[in-house]
Design a protein around this motif. Structure first.
Motif, PDB file in Angstrom:
ATOM      1  N   PRO A 197       0.814  -1.228   0.000  1.00 22.58           N
ATOM      2  CA  PRO A 197       0.000   0.000   0.000  1.00 22.58           C
ATOM      3  C   PRO A 197       0.845   1.275   0.000  1.00 22.58           C
ATOM      4  O   PRO A 197       0.532   2.233  -0.719  1.00 22.58           O
ATOM      5  CB  PRO A 197      -0.818  -0.122   1.293  1.00 22.58           C
ATOM      6  CG  PRO A 197      -0.851  -1.588   1.589  1.00 22.58           C
ATOM      7  CD  PRO A 197       0.481  -2.107   1.135  1.00 22.58           C
ATOM      8  N   ASP A 198       1.923   1.296   0.779  1.00 20.60           N
ATOM      9  CA  ASP A 198       2.804   2.469   0.795  1.00 20.60           C
ATOM     10  C   ASP A 198       3.489   2.642  -0.559  1.00 20.60           C
ATOM     11  O   ASP A 198       3.669   3.776  -1.032  1.00 20.60           O
ATOM     12  CB  ASP A 198       3.857   2.338   1.894  1.00 20.60           C
ATOM     13  CG  ASP A 198       3.267   2.461   3.291  1.00 20.60           C
ATOM     14  OD1 ASP A 198       2.157   3.030   3.425  1.00 20.60           O
ATOM     15  OD2 ASP A 198       3.908   1.980   4.250  1.00 20.60           O
ATOM     16  N   MET A 255       2.284   1.756  -3.466  1.00 20.37           N
ATOM     17  CA  MET A 255       1.275   2.263  -4.396  1.00 20.37           C
ATOM     18  C   MET A 255       1.089   3.762  -4.225  1.00 20.37           C
ATOM     19  O   MET A 255       1.047   4.522  -5.208  1.00 20.37           O
ATOM     20  CB  MET A 255      -0.047   1.519  -4.181  1.00 20.37           C
ATOM     21  CG  MET A 255       0.032   0.031  -4.510  1.00 20.37           C
ATOM     22  SD  MET A 255      -1.395  -0.928  -3.902  1.00 20.37           S
ATOM     23  CE  MET A 255      -2.630  -0.521  -5.146  1.00 20.37           C
ATOM     24  N   ALA A 256       0.987   4.201  -2.985  1.00 20.57           N
ATOM     25  CA  ALA A 256       0.793   5.628  -2.722  1.00 20.57           C
ATOM     26  C   ALA A 256       1.995   6.445  -3.176  1.00 20.57           C
ATOM     27  O   ALA A 256       1.841   7.532  -3.756  1.00 20.57           O
ATOM     28  CB  ALA A 256       0.525   5.845  -1.226  1.00 20.57           C
ATOM     29  N   ALA A 257       3.201   5.923  -2.937  1.00 18.22           N
ATOM     30  CA  ALA A 257       4.413   6.636  -3.354  1.00 18.22           C
ATOM     31  C   ALA A 257       4.497   6.725  -4.869  1.00 18.22           C
ATOM     32  O   ALA A 257       4.918   7.754  -5.423  1.00 18.22           O
ATOM     33  CB  ALA A 257       5.640   5.930  -2.790  1.00 18.22           C
ATOM     34  N   VAL A 311       1.978   6.779  -6.998  1.00 16.27           N
ATOM     35  CA  VAL A 311       0.987   7.761  -7.437  1.00 16.27           C
ATOM     36  C   VAL A 311       1.528   9.174  -7.267  1.00 16.27           C
ATOM     37  O   VAL A 311       1.379  10.031  -8.155  1.00 16.27           O
ATOM     38  CB  VAL A 311      -0.330   7.581  -6.660  1.00 16.27           C
ATOM     39  CG1 VAL A 311      -1.280   8.748  -6.914  1.00 16.27           C
ATOM     40  CG2 VAL A 311      -0.993   6.268  -7.037  1.00 16.27           C
ATOM     41  N   GLU A 312       2.191   9.417  -6.154  1.00 10.94           N
ATOM     42  CA  GLU A 312       2.759  10.752  -5.900  1.00 10.94           C
ATOM     43  C   GLU A 312       3.828  11.099  -6.931  1.00 10.94           C
ATOM     44  O   GLU A 312       3.846  12.216  -7.469  1.00 10.94           O
ATOM     45  CB  GLU A 312       3.331  10.808  -4.488  1.00 10.94           C
ATOM     46  CG  GLU A 312       3.864  12.179  -4.097  1.00 10.94           C
ATOM     47  CD  GLU A 312       4.340  12.247  -2.665  1.00 10.94           C
ATOM     48  OE1 GLU A 312       4.861  13.314  -2.259  1.00 10.94           O
ATOM     49  OE2 GLU A 312       4.193  11.244  -1.937  1.00 10.94           O
ATOM     50  N   SER A 363       2.266  11.687 -10.382  1.00  7.69           N
ATOM     51  CA  SER A 363       1.422  12.875 -10.410  1.00  7.69           C
ATOM     52  C   SER A 363       2.228  14.161 -10.561  1.00  7.69           C
ATOM     53  O   SER A 363       1.672  15.199 -10.950  1.00  7.69           O
ATOM     54  CB  SER A 363       0.575  12.965  -9.126  1.00  7.69           C
ATOM     55  OG  SER A 363      -0.299  11.857  -9.033  1.00  7.69           O
ATOM     56  N   ASP A 405      -7.536   4.957  -5.480  1.00  9.95           N
ATOM     57  CA  ASP A 405      -7.702   5.014  -4.021  1.00  9.95           C
ATOM     58  C   ASP A 405      -8.362   3.743  -3.493  1.00  9.95           C
ATOM     59  O   ASP A 405      -7.975   3.210  -2.441  1.00  9.95           O
ATOM     60  CB  ASP A 405      -8.541   6.228  -3.626  1.00  9.95           C
ATOM     61  CG  ASP A 405      -7.804   7.544  -3.809  1.00  9.95           C
ATOM     62  OD1 ASP A 405      -6.569   7.519  -3.955  1.00  9.95           O
ATOM     63  OD2 ASP A 405      -8.476   8.593  -3.827  1.00  9.95           O
ATOM     64  N   ILE A 433      -5.794   0.887  -3.331  1.00  6.58           N
ATOM     65  CA  ILE A 433      -4.883   0.995  -2.188  1.00  6.58           C
ATOM     66  C   ILE A 433      -5.602   0.572  -0.907  1.00  6.58           C
ATOM     67  O   ILE A 433      -5.052  -0.163  -0.073  1.00  6.58           O
ATOM     68  CB  ILE A 433      -4.334   2.431  -2.068  1.00  6.58           C
ATOM     69  CG1 ILE A 433      -3.488   2.777  -3.300  1.00  6.58           C
ATOM     70  CG2 ILE A 433      -3.504   2.574  -0.788  1.00  6.58           C
ATOM     71  CD1 ILE A 433      -3.044   4.226  -3.354  1.00  6.58           C
ATOM     72  N   GLU A 434      -6.843   1.001  -0.769  1.00  5.62           N
ATOM     73  CA  GLU A 434      -7.627   0.636   0.427  1.00  5.62           C
ATOM     74  C   GLU A 434      -7.858  -0.873   0.490  1.00  5.62           C
ATOM     75  O   GLU A 434      -7.742  -1.488   1.568  1.00  5.62           O
ATOM     76  CB  GLU A 434      -8.963   1.369   0.395  1.00  5.62           C
ATOM     77  CG  GLU A 434      -9.851   1.074   1.594  1.00  5.62           C
ATOM     78  CD  GLU A 434     -11.180   1.807   1.549  1.00  5.62           C
ATOM     79  OE1 GLU A 434     -12.029   1.548   2.425  1.00  5.62           O
ATOM     80  OE2 GLU A 434     -11.372   2.635   0.630  1.00  5.62           O
TER      81      GLU A 434
END
Length: 351
Positions: free
Chosen positions: A22-23, A25-27, A29-30, A33, A177, A180-181
């Motif tokens: 999950p981390d 995936m979020a990284a 995306v950042e 972006s 989102d 990731i959830e």
């Protein structure tokens, strides 16, 4: 992880990477972006994604997302050669974790020569140098990922975010989102990577034991998850595994069940990867498959996806499959990280 501190052999930290998805995936995306230097996509009429192995699945994920959010068709290539139609109106996304995947670099060179706008998704290497020199966009990946197959979140979501920014996919933020959830929930429910861990992923790995799993997935989402499971069992557990797609297997493979049942019952197990978005007749086909295979495989297991939407369902199933494959390795005393067969192949080809 080392066997001395956890009781589980994992020299490259594959369990840590799986739980860090999950981390990651979020990284990713950042990063995607905010990266600049992307090509003008106003004249683009199609997308071609290049990649192999753990990076190649990025194109399949893009195609899955495009089936619901796409504004242009998406094609995936795992070859040295480009399709003949590639040119200025095709956005080529070349994905290689290392940047040195031979097939991807060769195909990217051809894309540049064909005048196609090219974006590289990579940690660097020859691919990054090539695309940067050609004036294309280069998007990096989060740090700390041990191997390409552990980069599923990064290589899968980065092209989706980039294509959305370029206007080639309709808004995908909610789908990302939700993915990731879903992954965070699945991994949280299967936490732990020590000798005394007891969870659903390890239980399934123990049930599969030394059988060779045949993994069937329903529809686009399930078939992609089944493909991922198969590869993870191969590379992490160093064990044979096979995959198929429902409904496609109902047009060929079902004819094989019934012959040699005395053999397949000892050798094979089955895993059905299911989700709520299946067509009603896909569900009925799974029912029929269970009827005709129940007596000719060791056991049939079903895993049902959680999460909202196709992307979330895929990542949920994939995250669980990653853990199952890692536990298969642990139960067999196999180190999941190193892949000597592929290293040997590269040495052979280099010679």
């Amino acid at each position: 992880m080392s066997p001395t501190d956890t009781g589980v052999l994992d020299t490259l930290g594959m369990f840590d990477a799986a739980f860090g998805l999950p981390d990651q995936m979020a990284a990713a995306v950042e990063l995607a972006s905010s990266v600049d230097g992307l090509p003008d996509a106003s004249a683009v009429t199609s997308i071609l994604v290049l990649g192999m192995g753990g990076s190649g699945i990025s194109g399949d994920i893009m195609a899955l997302v495009a089936s619901e959010h796409g504004r242009v068709p998406v094609e995936v290539s795992r070859h040295y050669e480009l399709p003949s139609h590639v040119g200025p109106h095709t956005l080529v996304m070349a994905v290689s974790f290392s940047g040195d995947t031979e097939e991807t670099v060769v195909a990217a060179e051809a894309a540049v020569a064909a005048g196609a706008p090219v974006v590289a998704v990579t940690t660097g290497g020859a691919l990054g140098d090539l695309v940067s020199a050609a004036g294309g966009g280069v998007c990096g990946l989060p740090k700390g990922i041990p191997l390409p197959r552990a980069a599923l979140g990064a290589v899968g979501l980065t092209p989706v975010v980039l294509a959305t920014r370029l206007g080639l996919l309709n808004d995908t933020a909610a789908a990302v989102d939700a993915a990731i959830e879903a992954v965070a929930g699945r991994l949280g429910a299967n936490a732990g990577a020590s000798g005394d861990t007891d969870n659903e992923a390890r239980t399934l790995a123990r049930h599969i034991e030394r059988t060779q799993p045949i993994i069937y997935g329903g529809g686009r989402t399930g078939e992609l998850a089944a493909y991922r499971w198969k590869g993870q069992v191969n590379e992490n557990a160093k064990a044979p595994a096979y995959w198929g797609s429902v409904p496609e297997v109902c047009h060929n493979e079902i004819c094989a069940w019934g012959q040699h049942g005395d053999v397949t019952r000892q050798v094979n197990s089955m895993v059905y990867l299911r989700h709520d978005g299946e067509h009603p007749n896909v569900s009925r086909r799974f029912d029929f498959l269970a009827q005709i295979t129940a007596e000719v495989v060791a056991e049939i297991f079903e895993v049902r996806a959680k999460g909202d939407g196709s992307l979330a369902n895929f990542y949920d199933l994939a995250a669980f499959g990653d853990l199952v494959s890692l536990w298969m390795a642990a139960e067999a005393g196999v180190d999941p990280g190193p892949i000597p067969a592929i290293s040997d192949l590269k040495a052979y080809l280099a010679g």
